[in-house]
Design a protein around this motif. Structure first.
Motif, short mmCIF file in Angstrom:
data_model
loop_
_atom_site.label_atom_id
_atom_site.label_comp_id
_atom_site.label_asym_id
_atom_site.label_seq_id
_atom_site.Cartn_x
_atom_site.Cartn_y
_atom_site.Cartn_z
N LEU A 278 0.81 -1.22 0.00
CA LEU A 278 0.00 0.00 0.00
C LEU A 278 0.84 1.26 0.00
N SER A 279 2.14 1.14 0.25
CA SER A 279 3.00 2.32 0.33
C SER A 279 3.11 3.04 -1.01
N ARG A 280 2.86 2.35 -2.12
CA ARG A 280 2.94 3.00 -3.42
C ARG A 280 1.76 3.94 -3.66
N PHE A 281 0.70 3.76 -2.86
CA PHE A 281 -0.44 4.64 -2.97
C PHE A 281 -0.34 5.82 -2.01
N SER A 282 0.35 5.63 -0.89
CA SER A 282 0.55 6.73 0.06
C SER A 282 1.70 6.38 1.00
N PRO A 283 2.58 7.34 1.29
CA PRO A 283 3.68 7.08 2.22
C PRO A 283 3.19 6.85 3.64
N VAL A 284 1.91 7.10 3.91
CA VAL A 284 1.36 6.85 5.25
C VAL A 284 1.59 5.41 5.68
N PHE A 285 1.57 4.50 4.70
CA PHE A 285 1.67 3.08 5.00
C PHE A 285 3.12 2.59 5.12
N ASN A 286 4.09 3.53 5.08
CA ASN A 286 5.50 3.15 5.22
C ASN A 286 5.89 2.90 6.67
N GLY A 287 5.28 3.64 7.59
CA GLY A 287 5.68 3.56 8.99
C GLY A 287 5.10 2.36 9.72
N GLU A 288 5.61 2.15 10.93
CA GLU A 288 5.11 1.06 11.76
C GLU A 288 3.71 1.37 12.27
N VAL B 233 0.17 3.32 11.49
CA VAL B 233 -0.59 3.87 10.37
C VAL B 233 -1.80 4.62 10.91
N ASP B 234 -1.86 5.92 10.60
CA ASP B 234 -3.01 6.74 10.99
C ASP B 234 -4.01 6.72 9.84
N LEU B 235 -5.11 5.99 10.02
CA LEU B 235 -6.09 5.83 8.96
C LEU B 235 -6.91 7.09 8.70
N ASN B 236 -6.75 8.10 9.55
CA ASN B 236 -7.53 9.33 9.38
C ASN B 236 -6.76 10.41 8.63
N VAL B 237 -5.57 10.07 8.11
CA VAL B 237 -4.77 11.04 7.36
C VAL B 237 -5.38 11.23 5.97
N VAL B 238 -5.46 12.49 5.53
CA VAL B 238 -5.96 12.80 4.19
C VAL B 238 -4.88 12.47 3.18
N VAL B 239 -5.20 11.66 2.17
CA VAL B 239 -4.22 11.23 1.18
C VAL B 239 -4.65 11.60 -0.24
N GLY B 240 -5.75 12.32 -0.38
CA GLY B 240 -6.21 12.70 -1.70
C GLY B 240 -7.38 13.66 -1.60
N ARG B 241 -8.03 13.88 -2.71
CA ARG B 241 -9.18 14.79 -2.72
C ARG B 241 -10.39 14.09 -2.10
N GLY B 242 -10.60 14.37 -0.83
CA GLY B 242 -11.69 13.72 -0.12
C GLY B 242 -11.42 12.26 0.21
N ILE B 243 -10.17 11.83 0.10
CA ILE B 243 -9.78 10.44 0.33
C ILE B 243 -8.88 10.37 1.55
N TYR B 244 -9.17 9.41 2.43
CA TYR B 244 -8.37 9.18 3.63
C TYR B 244 -7.62 7.85 3.49
N ALA B 245 -6.66 7.65 4.39
CA ALA B 245 -5.90 6.40 4.37
C ALA B 245 -6.82 5.20 4.55
N ARG B 246 -7.87 5.37 5.36
CA ARG B 246 -8.81 4.26 5.57
C ARG B 246 -9.52 3.86 4.27
N ASP B 247 -9.70 4.83 3.35
CA ASP B 247 -10.34 4.51 2.08
C ASP B 247 -9.42 3.65 1.21
N ILE B 248 -8.11 3.93 1.27
CA ILE B 248 -7.15 3.09 0.54
C ILE B 248 -7.22 1.65 1.03
N LEU B 249 -7.20 1.48 2.36
CA LEU B 249 -7.24 0.14 2.93
C LEU B 249 -8.56 -0.55 2.59
N HIS B 250 -9.67 0.18 2.65
CA HIS B 250 -10.98 -0.40 2.34
C HIS B 250 -11.03 -0.92 0.91
#
Length: 333
Positions: free
Chosen positions: A253-263, A265-282
């Motif tokens: 998942l790190s190729r979609f957002s660097p949020v997933f690089n760390g040990e 993961v804050d799923l509430n981080v905004v990673v796009g236009r109206g998109i959060y990290a939790r949406d990537i995982l979902h």
């Protein structure tokens, strides 16, 4: 006398149906799910279906689930049927159709329900009974409907059981222990108990294979986050699903957002236009990443340096630009 579930009379097959409607629709706008199960007079699971029925009302979804069960019963030549629902409106409408004016949205589902009975009726052989029951007696069908919502499944038949359905089937027959409730500790204030009696020995309960599996990785620590994460595919009653854990730990998942690089993961981080990290995982769990990739800040089409096969040297670049590498030059006045 109260029951969790009551077996049908000998020779009858019982159909339990339940519909779940969530307030906030899923990513695909679905918010209606139905679960339906058929059991015999020994409580044996004979058939089941569950999943999402988009664009249907609760009444339509319940009748669709019942009708699907009736089709299976007809194929199996089960002539004695007992139908149970917690929806009083559906119960009353089925029983008093002759005295009720049906709306256009009701005609299709009730006419199909009546047709399969009338066109396969055998005098002295076919009998169909319907009952309205309290929600506590419909636990298995309710769990199935909620499972369809949680997993984002389209409505369909299945063989065997899903999730923790075995537990609910066993519970309906009184063959399992109740799930443990958290103990409420007394509020002793801020003082200390000096030389108090030793604590009582803890009581251990033995649960069979039907009890819920305990998984340590929680989706949230704050109870306030529970409602936010409630209907995501990676969330199984507050615990990350096995597929979600694998997706996060594999590093894919790190190729979609660097949020997933760390040990952490804050799923509430905004990673796009109206998109959060939790949406990537979902979307990664249900296999629909293509839906949100255009909205991400980090484009999926940019190849990381590790994937580039060969880079040009500085001298090669200068040579292609018409310069003589290694030789100084000055510009004219």
């Amino acid at each position: 006398m109260d029951f969790t579930w009551e077996i049908p009379e000998l020779g009858y097959k019982k159909i339990n149906v339940h519909c779940v409607i969530i307030q906030n629709p899923l990513q695909n706008e679905n918010r209606v799910s139905v679960g339906v199960v058929i059991r015999d007079s020994e409580g044996e699971n004979l058939w089941g279906a569950l999943g999402l029925l988009p664009s249907q009302t609760e009444e339509q979804a319940l009748m669709s689930g019942i009708h699907d069960a009736l089709i299976h019963a007809q194929e199996k030549k089960w002539d004695l049927l007992h139908i149970e629902t917690t929806n009083r409106h559906v119960y009353d409408t089925i029983r008093h159709q002759e005295h009720i004016f049906l709306e256009d949205e009701q005609l299709e589902v009730y006419s199909m329900f009546n047709t399969i009975y009338a066109n396969h009726f055998a005098e002295g052989k076919t009998k169909r009974v319907i009952a309205c029951i309290p929600q506590r007696m419909n636990g298995t069908a309710e769990y199935m409907a909620q499972y369809g919502i949680d997993k984002g499944l389209e409505f369909g038949e299945f063989t065997g059981t899903v999730g923790n359905m075995d537990y609910y089937l066993a519970r309906d027959m009184g063959m399992t222990m109740p799930l443990p409730n958290p103990e409420v500790l007394q509020n002793l204030g801020e003082g200390e108990v000096i030389d108090g009696p030793p604590p009582p020995p803890s009581k251990k309960r033995k649960y069979d294979d039907l009890s819920f599996e305990v998984r340590p990785l929680q989706c949230f620590r704050d109870k306030d986050k529970e409602k936010v994460m409630e209907h995501y595919s990676f969330n199984d009653k507050g615990i990350f699903t096995e597929k979600a854990v694998k997706a996060m730990t594999s590093g894919s998942l790190s190729r979609f957002s660097p949020v997933f690089n760390g040990e952490m993961v804050d799923l509430n981080v905004v990673v796009g236009r109206g998109i959060y990290a939790r949406d990537i995982l979902h979307h990664a769990v249900i296999g629909t990443m293509r839906v949100i990739i255009p909205k991400l800040y980090v484009s999926n089409h940019v190849r990381p340096l590790a994937e580039v096969d060969e880079l040009m040297t500085v001298n090669q670049v200068l040579s292609l630009l018409g310069f003589n590498p290694g030789k100084a030059s000055t510009s004219g006045p």
